[in-house]
Design an enzyme around this catalytic site. Structure first.
Site, mmCIF file in Angstrom:
data_model
loop_
_atom_site.group_PDB
_atom_site.id
_atom_site.type_symbol
_atom_site.label_atom_id
_atom_site.label_comp_id
_atom_site.label_asym_id
_atom_site.label_seq_id
_atom_site.Cartn_x
_atom_site.Cartn_y
_atom_site.Cartn_z
ATOM 1 N N ARG A 37 2.803 -14.231 9.097
ATOM 2 C CA ARG A 37 2.269 -15.500 9.624
ATOM 3 C C ARG A 37 2.421 -15.599 11.142
ATOM 4 N NH1 ARG A 37 4.221 -19.334 4.628
ATOM 5 N NH2 ARG A 37 2.271 -19.126 3.482
ATOM 6 N N LYS A 198 -2.148 -20.613 -15.648
ATOM 7 C CA LYS A 198 -2.635 -21.762 -16.416
ATOM 8 C C LYS A 198 -4.080 -22.146 -16.137
ATOM 9 C CE LYS A 198 1.733 -24.250 -16.676
ATOM 10 N NZ LYS A 198 2.391 -25.402 -16.056
HETATM 11 P P1 AMP Z 1 -0.719 -18.698 -10.682
HETATM 12 O O1 AMP Z 1 0.371 -19.195 -9.792
HETATM 13 O O2 AMP Z 1 -1.305 -19.728 -11.572
HETATM 14 O O3 AMP Z 1 -1.760 -17.885 -9.939
HETATM 15 O O4 AMP Z 1 -0.001 -17.729 -11.710
HETATM 16 C C1 AMP Z 1 0.604 -16.555 -11.310
HETATM 17 C C2 AMP Z 1 1.576 -16.153 -12.361
HETATM 18 O O5 AMP Z 1 0.904 -16.002 -13.592
HETATM 19 C C3 AMP Z 1 2.246 -14.826 -12.065
HETATM 20 O O6 AMP Z 1 3.596 -15.067 -11.809
HETATM 21 C C4 AMP Z 1 2.036 -14.049 -13.337
HETATM 22 O O7 AMP Z 1 3.217 -13.400 -13.757
HETATM 23 C C5 AMP Z 1 1.642 -15.087 -14.354
HETATM 24 N N1 AMP Z 1 0.842 -14.522 -15.441
HETATM 25 C C6 AMP Z 1 -0.294 -13.845 -15.340
HETATM 26 N N2 AMP Z 1 -0.701 -13.431 -16.551
HETATM 27 C C7 AMP Z 1 0.205 -13.854 -17.461
HETATM 28 C C8 AMP Z 1 0.344 -13.730 -18.866
HETATM 29 N N3 AMP Z 1 -0.542 -13.056 -19.589
HETATM 30 N N4 AMP Z 1 1.393 -14.313 -19.440
HETATM 31 C C9 AMP Z 1 2.291 -14.983 -18.709
HETATM 32 N N5 AMP Z 1 2.223 -15.142 -17.364
HETATM 33 C C10 AMP Z 1 1.190 -14.574 -16.750
#
Ligand code: AMP
Length: 394
Positions: A37, A198
């Site tokens: 950054r 999610k």
């Molecule tokens: P986000 O912050 O919503 O982009 O989510 C990122 C997180 O989603 C990462 O830490 C991943 O480990 C988790 N993630 C991705 N795929 C899966 C899965 N199939 N099951 C559980 N966690 C997941």
């Protein structure tokens, strides 16, 4: 509407307040563990120095909760900036107090100083007008170069623009040019890849992208809710039961817009949420009980990579699996590689996917890695960012 940038105004001899994002990670000895950054802010600072401005830098660091806390001092940033710019960068002992104002009034053309952490004042996040006015009183011109906080209307991102001419620095200019063009006037085919944990975090993004893209590829934890909506068996995979109906609606919307919505056809599943779990490759709609999908499978990697390689514009946000576990990082790595090999415009939204592509060594081979996680998600949702909207129009 296009926003004015530092190149559209005269900066010579002027006091210029520059909002940077110096929110860098520090270790226990206050050593900077990732200086991206700081390095990212250099083009704007160097331009202002070269053009004889008197440069007053400001930023937040961490969450000091509105009071002075040495743990969150910007001192390590000032020291590193001085090395990188090869000139003195004095740090004010306060933000709008006598130290800051004294240093600011003593600046000569081409000098650079840094204010202490903006969030030592609770007024910063409250966008308090009196605090914004005090900040503005030290300068003749305001430059916003902190894309990562542009989705928040704070005193240093929005409030201050009521008292000073306000323009974009190079970082914000690049973010809005590249992402703006991709979203408003993309070269086609335009493909988006969404992953992450999610569906609920990405509803707005999916809805907005369905208005714009030719194909939407969905992986990561959010895909299992869609598989469930299609009647699949997803074992113990991540499921947002209250979003199954919404997943159906989003798939119907995609169909009605003529957008191809692709889900994984196979997955890597484990018998527990761990790197060392018993690991099987399964059909995405047939994940056995006792197993959870933790990555996209090899066939899906090929299908998604082929979509990316044919695209002229690609936006990616969210990992395809639990990439923090080496055993389940293959899918995310395949997408990162396909992005790097694609000849079109390739954009990685901030947050986890930016961290993943960096970690995997492909970051330099994509067109743009956004510097803001929350800000780039809101931008993809089509939400106007207050820190950008407040800048002067061309
Ligand atoms: P986000 O912050 O919503 O982009 O989510 C990122 C997180 O989603 C990462 O830490 C991943 O480990 C988790 N993630 C991705 N795929 C899966 C899965 N199939 N099951 C559980 N966690 C997941």
């Amino acid at each position: 509407m296009a926003k004015k940038t530092i190149e559209d105004v005269s900066v010579s001899g002027k006091r210029v307040l520059v909002r940077c994002d110096f929110n860098v990670p520090l270790d226990a000895n206050k050593r900077i563990t990732d200086e991206k950054r700081i390095v990212g802010a250099l083009p704007t600072i160097e331009y202002l120095v070269k053009n004889n401005a008197k440069v007053i830098l400001c930023s937040h660091l961490g969450r000091p909760k509105g009071e002075f806390n040495d743990k969150y001092s910007l001192a390590p940033v000032a020291a590193r900036l001085a090395q990188l710019l090869q000139k003195e960068v004095p740090l004010a002992a306060d933000v709008i107090g006598p130290s800051a104002k004294g240093l600011a009034s003593a600046l000569k053309d081409g000098d650079v100083m840094l204010l202490e952490n903006l969030r030592f004042h609770k007024e910063e996040e409250k966008n308090d007008p009196a605090f914004a006015k005090e900040l503005a009183s030290m300068a003749d011109l305001y430059v916003n170069d902190a894309f990562g906080t542009a989705h928040r209307a704070h005193a240093s991102t929005e409030g201050v623009t009521h008292y000073l001419p306000a323009v974009a620095g190079y970082l914000i200019q690049k973010e809005i040019e590249i992402m703006g063009k991709a979203l408003d006037n993309p070269e086609r085919p335009f493909v988006a890849i969404l992953g992450g944990a999610k569906v609920s975090d990405k509803i707005g993004v999916i809805n907005n992208l369905l208005e714009k893209v030719d194909a939407l590829l969905i992986g990561g934890g959010m895909a299992y809710t869609f598989q469930k909506a299609l009647g699949g068996q997803i074992g113990n995979s991540l499921l947002e039961a209250d979003k199954v109906e919404l997943a159906k609606e989003l798939m119907a919307k995609a169909a009605s817009k003529g957008v191809r919505l692709l889900l994984p056809v196979d997955n890597e599943a484990g018998d527990s949420f761990s790197n060392d779990s018993l690991h099987i490759t399964v059909h995405s709609q047939d994940i056995p009980d006792g197993f959870e999908g933790l990555d996209i499978g090899p066939k899906t990697q090929i299908i998604f990579s082929a979509e990316i390689s044919r695209a002229k514009t690609v936006i990616w946000n969210g990992p395809m699996g639990v990439f923090e576990f080496d055993s389940y990082a293959q899918g995310t790595r395949a997408i990162a590689r396909a992005m790097a090999e694609c000849d079109g415009t390739t954009i990685v939204g901030g947050g986890d996917s930016a961290a993943a592509i960096e970690l995997m060594g492909y970051a330099k081979r994509v067109s743009h890695v956004s510097t803001g996680g929350g800000a780039s998600l809101e931008y993809m949702e089509g939400i106007e960012l207050p820190g950008v909207a407040a800048l002067n129009d061309k």
